[in-house]
Design an enzyme around this catalytic site. Structure first.
Site, short mmCIF file in Angstrom:
data_model
loop_
_atom_site.label_atom_id
_atom_site.label_comp_id
_atom_site.label_asym_id
_atom_site.label_seq_id
_atom_site.Cartn_x
_atom_site.Cartn_y
_atom_site.Cartn_z
N HIS A 82 0.86 -1.19 0.00
CA HIS A 82 0.00 0.00 0.00
C HIS A 82 0.89 1.23 0.00
O HIS A 82 1.85 1.31 0.76
CB HIS A 82 -0.90 0.03 1.24
N ASP A 161 -15.49 1.53 6.69
CA ASP A 161 -14.52 2.55 6.28
C ASP A 161 -15.12 3.48 5.24
O ASP A 161 -14.90 4.69 5.28
CB ASP A 161 -13.24 1.91 5.72
N ARG A 168 -15.41 11.71 7.56
CA ARG A 168 -14.13 12.37 7.89
C ARG A 168 -13.82 13.44 6.85
O ARG A 168 -13.34 14.53 7.19
CB ARG A 168 -13.00 11.33 7.93
N SER A 183 -8.19 3.06 8.91
CA SER A 183 -8.80 3.09 7.58
C SER A 183 -7.98 2.25 6.59
O SER A 183 -8.51 1.39 5.88
CB SER A 183 -8.90 4.55 7.12
N LYS A 187 -8.75 -2.14 5.41
CA LYS A 187 -8.95 -2.58 4.02
C LYS A 187 -7.92 -3.64 3.64
O LYS A 187 -8.22 -4.62 2.97
CB LYS A 187 -8.87 -1.37 3.09
N1 URA Z 1 -6.13 6.56 2.64
C1 URA Z 1 -7.09 5.82 3.22
O1 URA Z 1 -7.50 4.79 2.69
N2 URA Z 1 -7.61 6.25 4.39
C2 URA Z 1 -7.20 7.36 5.01
O2 URA Z 1 -7.68 7.67 6.07
C3 URA Z 1 -6.20 8.13 4.40
C4 URA Z 1 -5.67 7.71 3.20
#
Ligand code: URA
Length: 436
Positions: A82, A161, A168, A183, A187
């Site tokens: 990621h 999320d 957010r 977050s 995932k």
């Molecule tokens: N990317 C994400 O998936 N979540 C966040 O909170 C910030 C960046």
């Protein structure tokens, strides 16, 4: 549940139990907690923070709010990468087939771009016929058969999320390390990974502008990944200049294929190899980072990942003959124009943020989640810091929809570059590795 006492407790800086966290995440996902109350909780977390146990509980509750991919038992470890996002960051595209050839399974669930950072799915959308939305059983089937897949999150994965992120975004509570950590990791953990490498970027075009902030985020994510049972590492990488020489959706696909063909830019190749090498080490497939880098580089040079790329895109619906014809085109945009240097010297700065803003303004990025994007516009042949530049030499080339747009972009792009009489000191791309 009566949510108000939990909001008040958090507002006072008290610690919530894992059970309380699980319950409120479950009820919010089910629509039983109104957005205004959840917004108040997010604001309390933003100001008061969460300790490691609370962040772990939030991450796991969010992961379990929807489908978690379940793979059949197999000797190939399940891994992913990621990145916190940057300009020209196309590492995922060559990395997925490389990892598959190194004996991993790679369910690479990626996102779309918003603002100046590009999204992997937007890049892949420029491949004729390519499908980014796959149901969970298809993701599992392709990962088992091909070894890698790059696709979007299904509607049923991590709905907590999706709902929380929208709040957010609307309440100014995105820049909170525990919320970002939960977050991102919720995932990734929904992919049932054995190992995860994180690329946390810092610099003008990064989500975290300073190295110190990037390190804090990396440390939080690495600690949490381990607590949740996934071997997690992070590399901190410089995002002051773009990665590679091309930025823009289709242009980045062509540069990724060039990387797989052994003709890509050095910094892109370095980060692809580095990411693969850490995963080899994390999963015990290699004994040292030096041996792991060699293993990854040899595999890339063998040409097998280039063939795996074709296999992956065909498995996801791409029309290979049309794709190959498109690859031969010099540009798919209506107009191209070079941006010329006004003096001799060395490139001392190539500001990724300005380049990202220009591409977004050309139509290659999104202002809002609903914006339609143009896959053909962008900037390539980008001159990078340390390179010699002649007066009237090309700093970069713009791909635009018309001459007016190209001229305006060209003027803005000039301000992204600085030229000095002395060659600047070379700054490393990967500045630090954060491991458990
Ligand atoms: N990317 C994400 O998936 N979540 C966040 O909170 C910030 C960046």
């Amino acid at each position: 549940m009566n949510f108000l006492p939990l909001i008040e407790a958090k507002r006072e800086g008290k610690t919530l139990t894992a059970e309380q966290t699980r319950e409120y995440v479950h009820e919010f996902t089910a629509g039983e907690i109104p957005d205004y109350q959840m917004s108040a909780m997010l604001m309390a977390i933003y100001f008061r923070g969460l300790n490691t146990e609370e962040t772990t509980a939030l991450t796991l509750a969010m992961r379990d709010s929807g489908d978690v991919l379940k793979f059949p038992a197999d000797s190939r470890p399940i891994v992913d990468k990621h990145s916190t996002g940057g300009i020209g960051d196309k590492v995922s595209l060559p990395l997925a087939p490389l990892l598959a050839c190194l004996g991993f399974r790679v369910p690479m669930i990626s996102g779309r771009g918003l603002g100046i950072t590009g999204g992997t799915l937007d890049k892949l959308d420029s491949i004729p016929g390519f499908q980014t939305l796959l149901p969970a059983p298809k993701i599992i089937q392709l990962v088992q058969r091909v070894g890698c897949v790059i696709c979007g999150q299904t509607q049923k994965m991590v709905p907590a999320d999706r709902k929380t992120y929208a709040l957010r975004d609307a309440t100014g509570t995105v820049p909170s390390i525990p919320l970002i950590t939960a977050s991102i990791l919720s995932k990734k953990l929904a992919e049932s990974l054995n190992a995860l490498i994180l690329d946390v970027k810092f610099g003008t075009a990064a989500f975290m502008p300073t190295q110190a902030d990037a390190r804090k985020l990396a440390r939080a994510m690495v600690t949490l990944g381990h607590q949740c049972g996934t071997n997690t590492r992070a590399v901190l990488t410089d995002m002051n200049a773009p990665l590679g020489r091309s930025a823009g959706n289709w242009l980045e696909v062509t540069e990724s294929v060039a990387c797989l063909d052994g003709q890509g830019p050095e910094d892109l190749r370095e980060l692809v190899i580095e990411s693969a090498a850490h995963l080899l080490l994390q999963t015990g497939k290699s004994k040292s980072i030096t041996a792991a880098r060699k293993q990854a580089a040899d595999c890339l040079e063998s040409g097998a990942p280039r063939k795996k790329w074709d296999e992956m895109i065909v498995a996801q619906g791409a029309d290979l003959p049309v794709f190959n014809r498109k690859l031969k085109l010099d540009s798919t945009a209506q107009v191209t124009a070079e941006v010329l240097s006004q003096k001799n010297g060395f490139i001392s700065k190539c500001d990724a943020r300005i380049i990202g803003e220009v591409i977004r303004d050309l139509g290659g990025g999104r202002f809002t989640k609903e914006s339609r994007i143009n896959h053909d516009v962008g900037v390539d042949r980008i001159a990078k810091p340390g390179e010699r530049m002649k007066k009237s030499g090309a700093l970069c080339r713009v791909h635009a929809v018309d001459l007016n747009q190209a001229t305006k972009a060209g003027e803005q792009l000039k301000s992204a570059f600085e030229i000095s009489a002395q060659r600047p000191a070379k700054s490393p791309l990967v500045v630090r590795v954060v491991s458990a």
